[in-house]
Design a protein around this motif. Structure first.
Motif, PDB file in Angstrom:
ATOM      1  N   ASP A  43       0.834  -1.199   0.000  1.00 32.83           N
ATOM      2  CA  ASP A  43       0.000   0.000   0.000  1.00 32.83           C
ATOM      3  C   ASP A  43       0.867   1.247   0.000  1.00 32.83           C
ATOM      4  OD1 ASP A  43      -2.572  -1.242   2.292  1.00 32.83           O
ATOM      5  OD2 ASP A  43      -2.115  -1.663   0.195  1.00 32.83           O
ATOM      6  N   LYS A  44       0.182   2.360  -0.208  1.00 34.56           N
ATOM      7  CA  LYS A  44       0.838   3.647  -0.008  1.00 34.56           C
ATOM      8  C   LYS A  44       1.223   3.756   1.474  1.00 34.56           C
ATOM      9  CE  LYS A  44      -0.107   8.633  -0.270  1.00 34.56           C
ATOM     10  NZ  LYS A  44      -1.093   9.671  -0.658  1.00 34.56           N
ATOM     11  N   ILE A  45       2.415   4.298   1.725  1.00 36.51           N
ATOM     12  CA  ILE A  45       2.885   4.488   3.090  1.00 36.51           C
ATOM     13  C   ILE A  45       2.561   5.894   3.558  1.00 36.51           C
ATOM     14  CG2 ILE A  45       4.910   4.550   4.597  1.00 36.51           C
ATOM     15  CD1 ILE A  45       6.159   2.418   2.832  1.00 36.51           C
ATOM     16  N   VAL A  65      18.438   2.467  21.609  1.00 29.43           N
ATOM     17  CA  VAL A  65      18.099   1.709  20.401  1.00 29.43           C
ATOM     18  C   VAL A  65      17.058   2.528  19.646  1.00 29.43           C
ATOM     19  CG1 VAL A  65      17.155  -0.408  19.463  1.00 29.43           C
ATOM     20  CG2 VAL A  65      18.593  -0.482  21.516  1.00 29.43           C
ATOM     21  N   TYR A  66      17.335   2.776  18.388  1.00 29.23           N
ATOM     22  CA  TYR A  66      16.447   3.571  17.546  1.00 29.23           C
ATOM     23  C   TYR A  66      15.648   2.643  16.631  1.00 29.23           C
ATOM     24  CZ  TYR A  66      18.547   7.920  19.077  1.00 29.23           C
ATOM     25  OH  TYR A  66      18.949   8.993  19.839  1.00 29.23           O
ATOM     26  N   TYR A  67      14.330   2.856  16.630  1.00 29.59           N
ATOM     27  CA  TYR A  67      13.416   2.047  15.838  1.00 29.59           C
ATOM     28  C   TYR A  67      12.715   2.925  14.807  1.00 29.59           C
ATOM     29  CZ  TYR A  67      13.806  -1.137  19.839  1.00 29.59           C
ATOM     30  OH  TYR A  67      14.266  -1.948  20.838  1.00 29.59           O
ATOM     31  N   CYS A  68      12.557   2.417  13.610  1.00 28.11           N
ATOM     32  CA  CYS A  68      11.766   3.151  12.625  1.00 28.11           C
ATOM     33  C   CYS A  68      10.381   2.524  12.519  1.00 28.11           C
ATOM     34  CB  CYS A  68      12.459   3.195  11.274  1.00 28.11           C
ATOM     35  SG  CYS A  68      12.565   1.625  10.425  1.00 28.11           S
ATOM     36  N   THR A  69       9.446   3.333  12.064  1.00 26.07           N
ATOM     37  CA  THR A  69       8.072   2.882  11.875  1.00 26.07           C
ATOM     38  C   THR A  69       7.545   3.361  10.532  1.00 26.07           C
ATOM     39  OG1 THR A  69       7.094   4.852  12.900  1.00 26.07           O
ATOM     40  CG2 THR A  69       7.617   3.010  14.353  1.00 26.07           C
ATOM     41  N   ALA A  70       6.577   2.630  10.029  1.00 25.32           N
ATOM     42  CA  ALA A  70       5.900   3.017   8.792  1.00 25.32           C
ATOM     43  C   ALA A  70       4.438   2.617   8.917  1.00 25.32           C
ATOM     44  CB  ALA A  70       6.546   2.339   7.595  1.00 25.32           C
ATOM     45  N   GLU A  71       3.562   3.571   8.636  1.00 31.63           N
ATOM     46  CA  GLU A  71       2.128   3.317   8.711  1.00 31.63           C
ATOM     47  C   GLU A  71       1.561   3.136   7.317  1.00 31.63           C
ATOM     48  OE1 GLU A  71       1.431   6.372  12.524  1.00 31.63           O
ATOM     49  OE2 GLU A  71       0.239   6.544  10.705  1.00 31.63           O
ATOM     50  N   ARG A  72       0.702   2.157   7.171  1.00 29.72           N
ATOM     51  CA  ARG A  72      -0.016   2.049   5.908  1.00 29.72           C
ATOM     52  C   ARG A  72      -1.027   3.186   5.833  1.00 29.72           C
ATOM     53  NH1 ARG A  72      -1.726  -4.190   5.274  1.00 29.72           N
ATOM     54  NH2 ARG A  72      -2.983  -3.265   3.623  1.00 29.72           N
ATOM     55  N   ALA A 107      -5.127   0.940   9.225  1.00 27.31           N
ATOM     56  CA  ALA A 107      -4.469   1.301  10.493  1.00 27.31           C
ATOM     57  C   ALA A 107      -3.515   0.213  10.950  1.00 27.31           C
ATOM     58  CB  ALA A 107      -5.525   1.575  11.555  1.00 27.31           C
ATOM     59  N   ILE A 108      -2.424   0.073  10.190  1.00 30.30           N
ATOM     60  CA  ILE A 108      -1.378  -0.886  10.544  1.00 30.30           C
ATOM     61  C   ILE A 108      -0.040  -0.167  10.529  1.00 30.30           C
ATOM     62  CG2 ILE A 108      -0.126  -2.956   9.822  1.00 30.30           C
ATOM     63  CD1 ILE A 108      -2.738  -4.028   8.694  1.00 30.30           C
ATOM     64  N   THR A 109       0.715  -0.346  11.586  1.00 25.93           N
ATOM     65  CA  THR A 109       2.041   0.250  11.704  1.00 25.93           C
ATOM     66  C   THR A 109       3.074  -0.861  11.796  1.00 25.93           C
ATOM     67  OG1 THR A 109       1.184   2.203  12.838  1.00 25.93           O
ATOM     68  CG2 THR A 109       3.540   1.745  13.069  1.00 25.93           C
ATOM     69  N   TYR A 110       4.091  -0.736  10.991  1.00 32.19           N
ATOM     70  CA  TYR A 110       5.194  -1.688  11.012  1.00 32.19           C
ATOM     71  C   TYR A 110       6.368  -1.090  11.781  1.00 32.19           C
ATOM     72  CZ  TYR A 110       2.566  -3.854   7.214  1.00 32.19           C
ATOM     73  OH  TYR A 110       1.582  -4.441   6.458  1.00 32.19           O
ATOM     74  N   TRP A 111       7.111  -1.970  12.463  1.00 33.84           N
ATOM     75  CA  TRP A 111       8.279  -1.555  13.239  1.00 33.84           C
ATOM     76  C   TRP A 111       9.512  -2.312  12.766  1.00 33.84           C
ATOM     77  CZ3 TRP A 111       8.444   1.795  17.588  1.00 33.84           C
ATOM     78  CH2 TRP A 111       7.206   2.305  17.984  1.00 33.84           C
ATOM     79  N   GLY A 112      10.632  -1.610  12.783  1.00 31.17           N
ATOM     80  CA  GLY A 112      11.894  -2.291  12.570  1.00 31.17           C
ATOM     81  C   GLY A 112      12.384  -2.912  13.861  1.00 31.17           C
TER      82      GLY A 112
END
Length: 117
Positions: free
Chosen positions: A29-31, A92-99, A103-108
């Motif tokens: 999907d579009k992020i 510790v640095y984490y990145c996130t990306a939301e669809r 309403a789903i967020t992904y984490w590194g």
């Protein structure tokens, strides 16, 4: 299933700089919003910076003027340029990306940043 992979962490002296990168894959999907969070030992994970799909940015007060978040929408990648690093930035640095449409967020899995002399 979306995946995020951070890179660029490491050991740096106070006053130094690091650039974190976060590459995404499998998100069809579009992020929408992308962001960076951090968690230091014994502390809760907290927001560092977020950037919307149109480039609007928000920063936690402690990093304003020192950190810059950016993104490459063609590559679905988010960056965090960190300048004038302080020992308190160690985490510790984490990145996130939301669809964008769901309403789903992904984490590194995180990348460790250590600021010490």
């Amino acid at each position: 299933q979306g995946q995020l992979v951070e890179s660029g962490g490491g050991l740096v002296q106070p006053g130094g700089s690091l650039r974190l990168s976060c590459a995404t894959s499998g998100i069809i999907d579009k992020i929408g919003k992308m962001g960076w969070y951090r968690q230091a030992p014994g502390k809760e994970r907290g927001l560092v910076a977020v950037i919307t799909e149109d480039g609007s940015t928000t920063y936690v007060d402690s990093v304003k003027g020192r950190f810059t978040i950016s993104r490459d929408n063609d590559k679905n990648t988010v960056y965090l340029q960190m300048n004038n690093l302080k020992p308190d930035d160690s985490a510790v640095y984490y990145c996130t990306a939301e669809r964008y449409y769901v309403a789903i967020t992904y984490w590194g899995k995180g990348t460790l940043v250590t600021v010490a002399s």
